[in-house]
Design an enzyme around this catalytic site. Structure first.
Site, PDB file in Angstrom:
ATOM      1  N   ARG A   1       1.385   9.402  11.151  1.00 21.54           N
ATOM      2  CA  ARG A   1       0.737   8.161  11.543  1.00 21.54           C
ATOM      3  C   ARG A   1      -0.049   8.409  12.825  1.00 21.54           C
ATOM      4  NH1 ARG A   1       2.865   2.810  11.700  1.00 21.54           N
ATOM      5  NH2 ARG A   1       1.113   1.414  12.158  1.00 21.54           N
TER       6      ARG A   1
ATOM      7  N   LYS B   1       9.072  -0.614   5.138  1.00 15.30           N
ATOM      8  CA  LYS B   1       8.767   0.636   4.414  1.00 15.30           C
ATOM      9  C   LYS B   1       9.807   0.803   3.330  1.00 15.30           C
ATOM     10  CE  LYS B   1      10.941   3.304   8.133  1.00 15.30           C
ATOM     11  NZ  LYS B   1      10.711   4.313   9.166  1.00 15.30           N
TER      12      LYS B   1
ATOM     13  N   GLU C   1      -3.356   7.299   8.560  1.00 18.47           N
ATOM     14  CA  GLU C   1      -2.479   8.447   8.331  1.00 18.47           C
ATOM     15  C   GLU C   1      -3.324   9.713   8.381  1.00 18.47           C
ATOM     16  OE1 GLU C   1       0.699   7.478   7.674  1.00 18.47           O
ATOM     17  OE2 GLU C   1       1.693   9.403   7.274  1.00 18.47           O
TER      18      GLU C   1
ATOM     19  N   GLU D   1       0.852  -1.191   0.000  1.00 17.70           N
ATOM     20  CA  GLU D   1       0.000   0.000   0.000  1.00 17.70           C
ATOM     21  C   GLU D   1       0.884   1.236   0.000  1.00 17.70           C
ATOM     22  OE1 GLU D   1      -2.426  -0.045   3.529  1.00 17.70           O
ATOM     23  OE2 GLU D   1      -0.751  -0.630   4.772  1.00 17.70           O
TER      24      GLU D   1
ATOM     25  N   LYS E   1       2.624   4.583   1.191  1.00 14.59           N
ATOM     26  CA  LYS E   1       3.014   5.215   2.447  1.00 14.59           C
ATOM     27  C   LYS E   1       2.695   6.693   2.277  1.00 14.59           C
ATOM     28  CE  LYS E   1       7.046   5.516   5.536  1.00 14.59           C
ATOM     29  NZ  LYS E   1       6.435   6.627   6.260  1.00 14.59           N
TER      30      LYS E   1
ATOM     31  N   ARG F   1       1.870   8.166  17.051  1.00 11.47           N
ATOM     32  CA  ARG F   1       2.304   6.774  17.147  1.00 11.47           C
ATOM     33  C   ARG F   1       3.102   6.495  18.413  1.00 11.47           C
ATOM     34  NH1 ARG F   1       7.613   5.861  15.397  1.00 11.47           N
ATOM     35  NH2 ARG F   1       8.548   7.496  14.149  1.00 11.47           N
TER      36      ARG F   1
END
Lengths: 524, 335
Positions: free
Chosen positions: A232, A394, A272, A225, A227, A247
């Site tokens: 976050r 990531k 996000e 998906e 980023k 986060r």
């Protein structure tokens, strides 16, 4: 206060994580309630004092110390708390005994604005250098002792023979001085109840992808998906309680009433936070206008509408989904979303792909704005707290690069207070150099020594801690994007700039021109 | 009366006395030099004639051999000497063994060059002697009001407490080879620590020299002659450059400590990755510097090396004339 100051002092010189944990655990074992609970609160940034501001300390010291000597000293030491702690002219015969940590915390919290200067001055007189330093660090909220909230909780867990995730789970139902937590840790009390609604659940993070390892991974085992280029967040809602956490578990909901007031469901969601207009993600600069605010005007809410793009679902009502595989959670998230379509939320779409080269092409040229890179997540991964190695990666886009000319250098703070380590650089606009950004990392310690020497040998002008240098050194700067900025003369600012290489070989005249940077503006 | 500027003036080679035709602590080779003390930034090789205290000449000979000056003339504290009509006298500076202030006088104008100095007691050298003067040339290494060195005994106690707290670790203490090493040894003995202390090889010659000058340092052993396991719980002294050196691999779980006035600033300790900073300095701190200028009350203060602005500002605030000489070549790190 003496034990707490001693702890901060030793932590500040202790580089090893294990050493820090040991020091904190020892402190918890040797210090009674409620002092140790307030210390835990301080290390987890759980204390704020409304009226205690650095300006107040400056005012007190200004009444007692020659201003020229103070400025010279502050410039040299590079840290306000330390400068004041050292320079404070304590009376030879201290009138009062030094205060306890609990006394400091409770009185700082409850004292009126008018009372505060007298209170502080009395404490500064009664404490020694280390105690003064710790007091100022504590009240201004910037301990900077290399201890994250997570590490402090880990030490607390170690002290009680608990796991840190257990501690995180119950954390948000507790308040300083955490008497119930310490009772639990010492076996004198039960595990505190997990706050059912609105509690924070420890977040799962990704490792950076090492591209060399990609060929060893099975593409069909992963979901991909985007980023998104925001921050976050975790939304935790139920029983009429709605919280938005960063986060790291910081409650940031106060700045986003527009988002939270519409929430009428019970769930814990991972996503996000973005500024979204007509389903398109706005540049990060727009989101920045909304961050770090306790309150937000209606105008800002309209101009910079925020939303949460959902990645994951941790709880659906009371149903804990974290042990289930990601593939199942994704199905649950999609079904949950289709049934509700809550205002201010949308789904982060999956990125279908057949093999790694195809995904690499998408990463190079994403078809949408607001993308920082890709996320790869194993379909069978449970939602695990922390940054486990393996299940999630990531894969950020390659940074942009520019050759810029060093223009000014400033002395660093803290560890680098004797080095010129903050560099302002510019690019050519016609025949003049215009500053476009500032960077203070990306180089090695050995390169810092060389840069510092170069700055000292090529200084043309001095403005306090800043030196202007002759236009002779080219820095290759890496950055993640370009945005418009009224603050810089050049009219633009670089996103997350860092020094990627020092171009000792390259003449300044061959550095980049501003047009090269303008071409990276969103929509350019 | 002679103008002070005609008796001493800053030059690229260092402070120069035109009527006497000599330099004080020159940073380049000169025909005639007066050297205040043996630290490498003040005592340099290659001069023609060198005048200094006997101990300083010994130190220079140890460090430079034949390069310590072609002619070497000892002058004891308190003795006078006429150099081309300029009266020269050395007085104790309290900095390290042999350290001296230089008093030069002619036609009723007396200038005292402090060299590096401190005011607190040091078991390894005679105490600073205040010499009344028209111009006092002061160092300024720690000339900011944030530098207030705590009592030596407190710092030594900190070290001994840490050794009790971490009995399985080897405490590795960084010290400058000339002065700091011997003073720390003497202070430890004063505090009752009588176990053998282990030395890096670079420190032994200077410790031997101090002992030849009658200073007791207790039992010293070489790290090189000792098994690694036997160094657990022991104290090792080494030059600061060795603190992060590969050399430390021969020590069991070393705990890096550093004895220096700079340890009063946290960033300095962190830069060197020091876990136990000890604020022990051979230089005057802010209170000693200002108390000394107040006590001597000279008409004029010249400030040599360090944080000149603050001391100049202070002296001017007291109605004294003051200026920074902007001498180059003195190394602030050896403090």
């Amino acid at each position: 206060m003496k034990a707490f100051a001693g702890l901060l002092d030793r932590l500040s010189f202790q580089p090893q994580r294990l050493g820090k944990l040991r020091l904190i655990e020892d402190y918890f074992a040797a210090t009674p309630d409620p002092d140790r609970g307030y210390a835990l609160a301080a290390m987890t940034r759980g204390l704020t004092f409304r009226h205690a501001k650095p300006a107040l300390i400056r005012g007190l010291v200004a009444e007692r110390v020659d201003p020229v000597l103070f400025e010279l000293s502050y410039d040299y030491v590079g840290d306000l708390a330390e400068t004041v702690a050292l320079i404070w002219p304590a009376p030879a015969d201290a009138a009062a005994p030094p205060p306890s940590l609990a006394e400091v915390v409770t009185r700082l919290r409850d004292a009126g604005k008018a009372e505060l200067p007298g209170l502080l001055a009395g404490w500064l007189d009664a404490l020694d250098v280390t105690g003064r330093w710790a007091l100022i660090k504590l009240m201004t909220g910037g301990l900077r002792i290399g201890v994250s909230a997570r590490l402090a909780k880990t030490a607390f867990a170690g002290f009680g023979g608990l796991s840190v995730d257990e501690v995180e789970e119950v954390w948000h139902g507790q308040a300083p001085p955490y008497a119930a937590l310490f009772a639990w840790a010492e076996g004198r009390g039960d595990r505190p109840a997990v706050r059912a609604a609105g509690g924070f659940r420890p977040v799962m993070l990704a490792q950076p992808l090492d591209e060399a390892e990609l060929s060893g991974l099975d593409p069909s085992a992963y979901l991909a998906e985007w980023k998104w280029d925001g921050i976050r967040v975790q939304l935790s809602a139920g029983d009429g309680v709605v919280r938005l956490y960063s986060r790291t578990g910081e409650d940031i909901g106060g700045g986003f009433p527009d988002l939270l007031s519409a929430v009428d469901f019970g769930a814990v969601l991972d996503g996000e936070l973005l500024v979204i207009r007509d389903h398109a993600v706005a540049p990060f600069a727009d989101l920045q206008k909304r961050l770090n605010r306790k309150t937000v005007s209606g105008k800002l809410q309209r101009e910079f509408p925020v939303g949460v793009r959902l990645y994951d679902i941790l709880f659906d009502a009371g149903d804990d989904l974290r042990e289930r595989p990601l593939g199942d959670r994704r199905n649950r998230l999609e079904a949950w979303f289709a049934a509700r379509r809550p205002a201010g939320f949308d789904l982060s779409p999956l990125v279908p792909f057949d093999d790694w080269p195809a995904l690499a092409d998408l990463r190079r040229a994403p078809p949408v704005d607001g993308v920082e890179g890709l996320m790869l997540k194993r379909r069978d991964s449970a939602y695990v707290a922390g940054r486990p190695k393996g299940p999630w990666f990531k894969w950020k886009r390659d940074p942009l690069l520019a050759d810029a000319v060093l223009m000014y250098a400033q002395r660093g703070h803290g560890k680098r207070s004797s080095y010129y380590s903050d560099y302002t650089f510019g690019v050519w606009r016609g025949n003049e150099l215009v500053p476009v950004g500032k960077a203070y990392f990306g180089f090695t310690d050995a390169e810092l020594v060389e840069l510092d020497r170069w700055v000292r040998n090529h200084t043309t002008n001095r403005f306090g801690p800043v030196r202007e240098v002759s236009r002779g050194l080219v820095l290759e700067v890496a950055f993640d994007g370009v945005q418009r900025s009224g603050r810089h003369k050049s009219g633009l600012a670089l996103r997350f700039p860092r020094i990627s290489r020092i171009r000792w070989d390259k003449p300044a005249a061959e550095a980049d021109v501003i047009e090269a940077l303008l071409s990276h503006l969103p929509g350019a | 009366m002679l103008r002070p500027e005609d008796l001493l003036r800053p030059t690229p080679a260092g402070l120069y006395c035109p009527p006497g035709d000599f330099h004080i602590d020159p940073v380049r080779p000169v025909a005639r030099a007066i050297v205040t003390h043996g630290h490498a930034d003040h005592a340099r090789p290659g001069h023609g004639a060198v005048l200094a205290t006997p101990a300083t000449l010994d130190i220079m000979a140890l460090r430079m051999g034949d390069e310590a000056g072609r002619e070497r003339q000892p002058l004891d504290y308190g003795e006078r000497l006429d150099l081309n009509g300029v009266d020269v006298r050395l007085a104790p500076a309290g900095h390290v063994l042999g350290s001296a202030q230089v008093a030069v006088e002619r036609d009723g104008c007396r200038i005292v060059v402090s060299g590096d100095y401190k005011r607190r007691p040091d078991p390894t050298c005679p105490a600073f002697e205040p010499v009344p003067c028209d111009v006092f040339v002061s160092e300024a290494t720690f000339a900011l009001p944030v530098f207030r060195h705590p009592p030596d005994a407190d710092e030594i106690a900190k070290l001994l407490a840490s050794m009790r707290l971490f009995p399985e670790r080897c405490h590795l203490l960084g010290v400058y080879a000339l002065g700091k090493a011997q003073r720390v040894l003497a202070l430890l003995r004063q505090a009752g620590y009588d176990a053998p202390i282990y030395l890096h090889g670079a420190l032994t010659a200077m410790c031997d020299l101090y002992r030849r000058h009658g200073i007791d340092l207790g039992e010293l052993r070489l790290v090189a002659d000792t098994d690694k396991a036997d160094l657990a719980g022991r104290l090792v002294l080494a030059p600061p450059s060795a603190l992060q050196d590969r050399w430390t691999r021969r020590l069991p779980d070393p705990l890096p400590a550093f004895a220096s006035g700079w340890m009063g600033v946290r960033a300095r300790a962190r830069q060197r990755a020091v876990e136990l900073p000890l604020i022990i300095s051979d230089h005057a701190d802010w209170d000693e510097l200002t108390a000394t200028t107040d006590e001597l009350a000279p008409a004029e203060i010249w400030v040599t090396h360090g944080r000149e602005e603050a001391l100049v500002h202070y002296a001017r605030g007291r109605g004294q004339r003051a200026r920074a000489l902007a001498l180059v070549g003195y190394d602030e790190d050896a403090a």
